[in-house]
Design an enzyme around this catalytic site. Structure first.
Site, PDB file in Angstrom:
ATOM      1  N   HIS A 469       0.938  -1.467  -0.131  1.00  0.00           N
ATOM      2  CA  HIS A 469      -0.051   0.026  -0.180  1.00  0.00           C
ATOM      3  C   HIS A 469       0.917   1.087  -0.354  1.00  0.00           C
ATOM      4  CE1 HIS A 469      -3.459   2.006   1.498  1.00  0.00           C
ATOM      5  NE2 HIS A 469      -2.817   2.974   1.426  1.00  0.00           N
ATOM      6  N   GLU A 470       1.967   1.699   1.005  1.00  0.00           N
ATOM      7  CA  GLU A 470       2.714   2.478   0.769  1.00  0.00           C
ATOM      8  C   GLU A 470       3.378   2.621  -0.131  1.00  0.00           C
ATOM      9  OE1 GLU A 470       1.943   4.802   2.995  1.00  0.00           O
ATOM     10  OE2 GLU A 470       0.575   4.154   4.330  1.00  0.00           O
ATOM     11  N   HIS A 473       1.825   4.233  -2.494  1.00  0.00           N
ATOM     12  CA  HIS A 473       1.797   5.770  -2.763  1.00  0.00           C
ATOM     13  C   HIS A 473       3.412   6.439  -2.739  1.00  0.00           C
ATOM     14  CE1 HIS A 473      -1.248   6.778  -0.920  1.00  0.00           C
ATOM     15  NE2 HIS A 473      -1.375   6.173   0.692  1.00  0.00           N
ATOM     16  N   HIS A 476       3.739   6.628  -7.080  1.00  0.00           N
ATOM     17  CA  HIS A 476       3.390   8.072  -7.253  1.00  0.00           C
ATOM     18  C   HIS A 476       3.861   9.115  -7.821  1.00  0.00           C
ATOM     19  CE1 HIS A 476      -1.447  10.428  -7.368  1.00  0.00           C
ATOM     20  NE2 HIS A 476      -0.936   9.887  -8.558  1.00  0.00           N
TER      21      HIS A 476
END
Length: 681
Positions: A469-470, A473, A476
């Site tokens: 998940h992190e 990020h 991105h």
């Protein structure tokens, strides 16, 4: 030693020279950078040339670069490696930065230049990205009160400064309360049910604290969660739960209740000054969801679908308790314990069975290899790069042309100076300057289970999902390819920012991905297919309960931030307000002396005010988006390339729905999410 914050960084990739930065450097470094930024803005205001996109909008965009750099270092350290001195510094510096920002955004002469350009926007031959920057700049001034008059403008500035102070104090109180509690166990019988590695880490912690022969448990996730899942001693589980849920609720100097009341009143007043009915209306104007009504309808629709099944799941646990022969009424401190036991019985699966396949080092290589197969990038450990703590691992991110495109820092383990949870941040965002791509410096910060003397760091499956998940990020930020920093990477609408992170979690359930890294830490055996199938089958286990829990937090957030000025002023009890907000979703007996709001850092100290719904909102996006990968192949290059081109690289250069449709070819539907969650046929 010379203050490195006063000059350019003469380091590889211009990384912060952490080893040379001393705490006493920050005040001077930020003071000087603040003066530089003021002069840069004054030069724009006093420019006698007619306002143009270049001499006003782009000049504003590039102003305050050193201030942004120095402040980022300070505030990132305050989250991941803080101390009393750093906390005092941020309390002093944060309101000054807020005041400076208000002065810029409320300067009528400067706004006059911005407005003159905005009114001619369709006749300037601007690119799509330039139009978006102009739009964001113009409305940032408007939303910061530039059109307010007299006392109202001053009051807006006062509120902004006070809110920055309250947010910091709230966060400091929460960290202090988390660090303060210890459960000291002297009798080994009280450890019954706990896995060996959990007991080993507790014993090592006790030893480090001078409590030889004892075991110490804390409220940090790697200690608290397994205790609640496995400890047979019910009274100690209750003690841990009450300690966790009473943080910042003790009526002392670390109590957050008054901070919350002040915060919601100030936010309501700020929104009212600008003509919005509530703070939620103010926030959601710049979100995909657009309005509080739309958010509440969205949350209630999911609640209607999930609550009946969640109640069934609670009844299932009650029946299981009775079957076990335990004469207890189900309480909150029982849920994780019995839920884990039932999961093991139903699926022959528990964390202890899965953890040996998820050694941290292997999981890191797995997420790197996943990124390489999808996006053609690889990660090279470079210990010559400076880091802020010895546990932090620095990597160069290299593309297919062997060019370094980003720096990635990984900070995985709990410590006293790190706040709880997991997050992605950056020390510098990507941009194009003088025709050259500025290399972003991206970091993920987690609180994973650390190694012990007898065991390496073995991750629970949920921790593996957190890593992916992190890392989503981080992708991105690392794969951003925009001209302007303020539109780069994660600078997108808040209810879109979770798409890149949440979509990455899907690969954790795919055997094709798990085979890249999920190997038994002792035997090297690949994770068996039948174990992966059991993980998949169990993925919807108590999913309705988890959904209701998430929706409950979203509704609590909306309740706090959907108050008018009069309504906010009328709230005099945080506990009573929270109880009312929770009433429609309550699945357990009330526990006196506990409260969620006082430790809900996401909305009172983390930027998610009127935005916590975005996790569920983005789940609709990520499930719909991943269905395309499932259709074309989870490592299909064309699909990955389209996701990179239209989502990861574009930042906030276009409206997120337009970006999503360019990738997916259509607007998202909730069908894939409901199917994944087991809430539809």
């Amino acid at each position: 030693m010379a203050n490195p914050l006063l000059s350019s960084f003469d380091t590889k990739f211009e990384m912060p020279p952490f080893s040379k930065i001393e705490i006493n450097h920050f005040k001077e470094g930020i003071d000087a950078a603040l003066e530089d930024a003021k002069m840069e803005v004054d030069a724009i205001i006093n420019n006698t040339d007619a306002p143009t996109f270049e001499n006003t909008i782009e000049a504003l965009e590039s102003s305050g670069e050193k201030l942004q750099r120095n402040a980022s270092i300070l505030f990132n350290l305050n989250s991941a490696e803080t101390s009393e001195e750093i906390q005092k510094l941020t309390q002093d510096i944060s309101p000054r930065l807020s005041e400076f920002n208000s002065e810029i955004k409320q300067n009528e002469q400067l706004f006059g230049r911005v407005k003159a350009i905005y009114e001619r926007k369709d006749n300037l031959g601007l690119s799509g990205e330039q139009k978006k920057l102009l739009h964001e700049t113009y409305f940032d001034f408007v939303r910061r009160g530039v059109e307010l008059e007299g006392d109202k403008k001053d009051r807006f500035k006062e509120i902004s400064i006070e809110l920055s102070k309250l947010s910091l104090t709230y966060s400091e109180n929460l960290l202090a309360e988390t660090n303060e509690f210890e459960l000291i166990i002297e009798n080994e019988e009280d450890l019954a049910g706990l896995p060996d590695d959990v007991k080993s880490r507790a014993k090592e912690l006790a030893s480090r604290k001078g409590k030889e022969g004892k075991w110490v448990f804390t409220l940090q996730a790697p200690s608290y969660i397994p205790f609640m899942e496995y400890a047979d001693n019910r009274s100690l589980r209750e003690k841990m739960y009450r300690a966790f849920m009473s943080k910042c609720l003790k009526g002392d100097e670390k109590d957050n209740q008054e901070i919350i009341l002040k915060t919601i009143r100030l936010k309501a007043e700020l929104a009212s000054l600008l003509g919005y009915p509530t703070f939620a209306h103010y926030v959601l104007e710049q979100r995909m969801a657009e309005s509080p009504d739309k958010v509440i309808d969205f949350l209630n629709d999911l609640l209607e679908r999930s609550l009946p099944k969640a109640k069934e799941e609670v009844e299932e646990i009650k029946a299981f308790i009775k079957k076990q022969g335990d004469e207890v009424e189900l309480q909150r401190w029982d849920w994780a314990y019995y839920s884990e036991k039932l999961r093991k019985e139903k699926y022959e699966l528990d964390d202890e069975l899965v953890k040996p396949y998820f050694k941290l080092e292997n999981a890191i290589e797995g997420v790197f290899t996943t990124a390489e197969k999808l996006f053609g990038i690889r990660f090279k450990l470079n210990k010559d790069l400076e880091v802020y703590h010895k546990d932090v691992m620095p990597y160069e991110v290299i593309d297919e042309s062997e060019k370094t495109i980003a720096v990635f820092l990984a900070d995985f383990f709990p410590r006293a100076g790190k706040r709880e949870g997991a997050w992605m941040t950056s020390f510098r965002d990507q941009a194009i300057k003088q025709g050259e791509r500025v290399i972003p410096q991206v970091s993920i910060v987690c609180n994973f289970t650390p190694s012990s003397a007898n065991h390496p760091s073995l991750l629970k499956f949920n921790e593996v999902k957190t890593l992916f998940h992190e890392f989503g990020h981080a992708l991105h930020g690392m794969l951003a390819d925009t001209k302007y920093q303020s539109l780069s990477g994660t600078s997108v609408y808040w209810d879109f920012v979770e798409l890149p992170s949440q979509i990455m979690e899907n690969w954790c359930y795919e055997k094709e991905c798990l085979d890249l890294f999920a190997k038994h830490y002792e035997t090297g055996e690949l994770i068996p297919s039948e174990l992966v199938e059991r993980i998949k089958e169990s993925s919807t286990y108590h999913e309705a309960y988890a959904t209701v829990r998430q929706l409950t937090f979203g509704l609590l957030d909306m309740a706090w931030h959907s108050l008018s000025v009069d309504e906010a002023n009328a709230v005099d009890s945080v506990t009573a307000f929270e109880e009312k907000a929770f009433a429609s979703t309550e699945l357990f007996p009330k526990v006196e002396g506990t409260n969620m709001s006082v430790q809900f850092g996401h909305i009172f100290a983390g930027g998610y005010a009127a935005g916590y719904y975005s996790y569920k909102w983005a789940e609709v996006l990520d499930a719909d988006a991943f269905s395309l990968f499932k259709q074309n192949g989870v490592f299909d290059k064309a699909t990955a390339s389209a996701f990179k081109e239209h989502v990861l690289s574009k930042g906030g250069t276009e409206h997120p729905m337009e970006l999503y449709k360019k990738f997916r070819g259509q607007e998202p539907t909730p069908d894939a999410l409901l199917k994944r969650a087991g809430l539809s046929d």
